[in-house]
Design an enzyme around this catalytic site. Structure first.
Site, PDB file in Angstrom:
ATOM      1  N   CYS A   1       0.838  -1.199   0.000  1.00 29.22           N
ATOM      2  CA  CYS A   1       0.000   0.000   0.000  1.00 29.22           C
ATOM      3  C   CYS A   1       0.876   1.254   0.000  1.00 29.22           C
ATOM      4  CB  CYS A   1      -0.975  -0.037   1.172  1.00 29.22           C
ATOM      5  SG  CYS A   1      -2.407   1.031   0.951  1.00 29.22           S
TER       6      CYS A   1
ATOM      7  N   HIS B   1      -3.626  -5.645   1.137  1.00 37.01           N
ATOM      8  CA  HIS B   1      -3.266  -5.962   2.514  1.00 37.01           C
ATOM      9  C   HIS B   1      -3.763  -7.360   2.897  1.00 37.01           C
ATOM     10  CE1 HIS B   1      -1.751  -2.130   4.016  1.00 37.01           C
ATOM     11  NE2 HIS B   1      -2.764  -1.500   3.457  1.00 37.01           N
TER      12      HIS B   1
END
Length: 484
Positions: A330, A427
């Site tokens: 991310c 994630h």
């Protein structure tokens, strides 16, 4: 009719979240329908719900303990700090905007109403609602507009059990001092106390426990010994993350100032053959790492500057030149590219910054925030991966042509030409045992853990622990019916 009881603490990080998770599993095993609830939370380690909302990671774990899917009603107000003085405000799973701390404390318009609305919806489908407070009710300067502790307890008319932490010292003063500063209407809602994180022979604290009861008039719900397997459960607060010594495979993680969604580290730490080393500010990254993992961030550009201020950019480049592997997730993925453009000031001040340059990509901070659960598989190996996206921005460039994940039919991520640097917006991918085993095998190490099974076993062990050291029968008796 559902009953409810609230667990508040004498301070932050006294173990409230863990106790609520253990109680949820214990009461579910007794045959009750249990719902966890936290009216207001502050955390950058958010979880994504099936409906595409955000809640605190602790409430997602508590939902799991209660054998429920997480829902935005379990944490209707979530604050995600973006700076020392401001935070993104999430209401019932959706971003409302960003507020400075001062204006938020002055204006919480509609937030108590949203919290009560979510609470009553949860109660409609439960036998018992376990409510978690935030921080401490003794912060008298915050009481006027409080919705996290006694403000909510009074509004919903729910009883409160106060938890003190003996590990940090002064637990008698913690609990008795809280009693001393609470107004009478707040005192009327407290029905008991418990002492958490005791080490040693329990009988040695009998006098202290009885002194607290004498000084406050509150009955003891128990003195709870240290639960040594707590590290096996996903951490919510950055205060809870710590290095974990395992085996020869070393994963090094720079501890960013606004680190977010660091649950990616938990499955790696659970592996006996893996050492996860969290490096705080002021220390260089060790030179013997197999993998440098750059985690997510709530402020990518700000944390990139922070990373450089520590000299970690130099350490990462040296690690790569030695033949090491680098993974960015991310915000960490965005940092690995050549440039980050923020024309609208989404991440702070508008402008453009130079990235670490280990991936041939550039990122633009624009567009709607993506919040969604995802099913994916690796490209090439077809290993299944479950995860979630929670980010702003998009990344493009030549290395994206070497995407290494297929997320519901679209390519995701980027890999350097030599294969030693990769990044992704996904994630939670290390929670997938097959993927984690292949990833570690590529680093020359073996996976021997089943992560989900380990979490379930730890939740059961935590429930056993609380059954032994807390009076759960009395706790349930003290819970009150939810008023409509």
């Amino acid at each position: 009719m559902a009953k409810a009881i609230m667990i508040q603490g004498t301070g932050s990080n006294v173990g409230k979240s863990m106790i609520v998770a253990g109680l949820a599993r214990a009461f579910v095993r007794r045959g009750l329908k249990v719902a966890p609830f936290k009216p207001q939370n502050m955390s950058n380690n958010a979880a994504v719900t099936p409906e595409g909302g955000e809640i605190g990671r602790a409430q997602a774990l508590q939902a799991r303990a209660a054998m429920l899917q997480p829902h935005t009603d379990m944490n209707p107000v979530l604050l995600k700090p973006e700076s020392d003085t401001g935070a993104q405000v999430i209401v019932q799973g959706k971003r409302r905007g960003t507020q400075a701390a001062g204006s938020f404390m002055r204006d919480k318009s509609g937030l108590l109403e949203a919290a009560l609305d979510s609470f009553h919806r949860l109660a409609a489908g439960a036998d018992l609602v376990l409510i978690e407070g935030a921080g401490s009710p003794a912060e008298t300067n915050l009481r006027k507009n409080d919705i996290a502790n006694m403000g909510f307890a009074c509004a919903a008319d729910v009883p409160v059990v106060l938890i003190g932490d003996i590990h940090r010292g002064g637990v008698i003063a913690q609990i008795v001092g809280t009693h001393a500063v609470l107004d009478q209407q707040d005192l009327d809602h407290v029905v008991g106390f418990a002492v958490n994180r005791f080490r040693g022979e329990l009988s040695l604290f009998d006098g202290g426990r009885d002194d607290i009861a004498r000084r406050t008039g509150w009955p003891s719900m128990g003195v709870i010994p240290w639960f040594f397997d707590a590290w096996k459960l996903p951490a919510e607060d950055m205060m809870d993350i710590a290095s974990h010594k395992g085996g020869a495979c070393k994963v090094v993680v720079p501890q960013l100032e606004r680190m977010a969604n660091f649950d990616d580290l938990d499955p790696l730490a659970a592996e006996p053959n893996v050492t996860v080393e969290i490096i705080p500010a002021g220390r260089p990254l060790p030179g013997d790492a197999d993998l440098v993992l750059i985690p997510g961030s709530k402020s990518t550009i700000g944390d990139l500057a922070y990373l450089r201020a520590q000299g970690w950019d130099i350490d990462i480049q040296a690690h790569y030149r030695r033949g090491g592997h680098v993974l960015g997730l991310c915000g960490g993925y965005q940092m690995l590219g050549k440039e980050i453009h923020d024309p609208e000031g989404v991440d702070g001040k508008a402008g453009k910054v130079t990235g670490l340059g280990l991936l041939d990509i550039s990122t633009t901070m624009a567009g709607e925030k993506k919040v969604a659960l995802r099913q994916a598989h690796t490209i090439g190996g077809n290993e299944p991966v479950s995860g979630y996206e929670i980010h702003m921005g998009r990344s493009e460039g030549p290395d994206c042509a070497r995407a290494w994940l297929n997320v519901e039919g679209r390519p995701e991520g980027a890999v350097s030409a030599d294969g030693r640097v990769r990044g992704s917006y996904l994630h939670g991918l290390f929670s997938s045992d097959v993927f984690r085993a292949k990833f570690l095998a590529d680093l020359g190490h073996e996976s021997v853990a089943g992560y989900d099974d380990g979490v379930e076993a730890t939740l059961d062990a935590l429930a056993d622990h609380l059954e032994q050291y807390m009076d759960l029968d009395q706790l349930f008796e003290l819970a009150r019916p939810v008023k409509g």
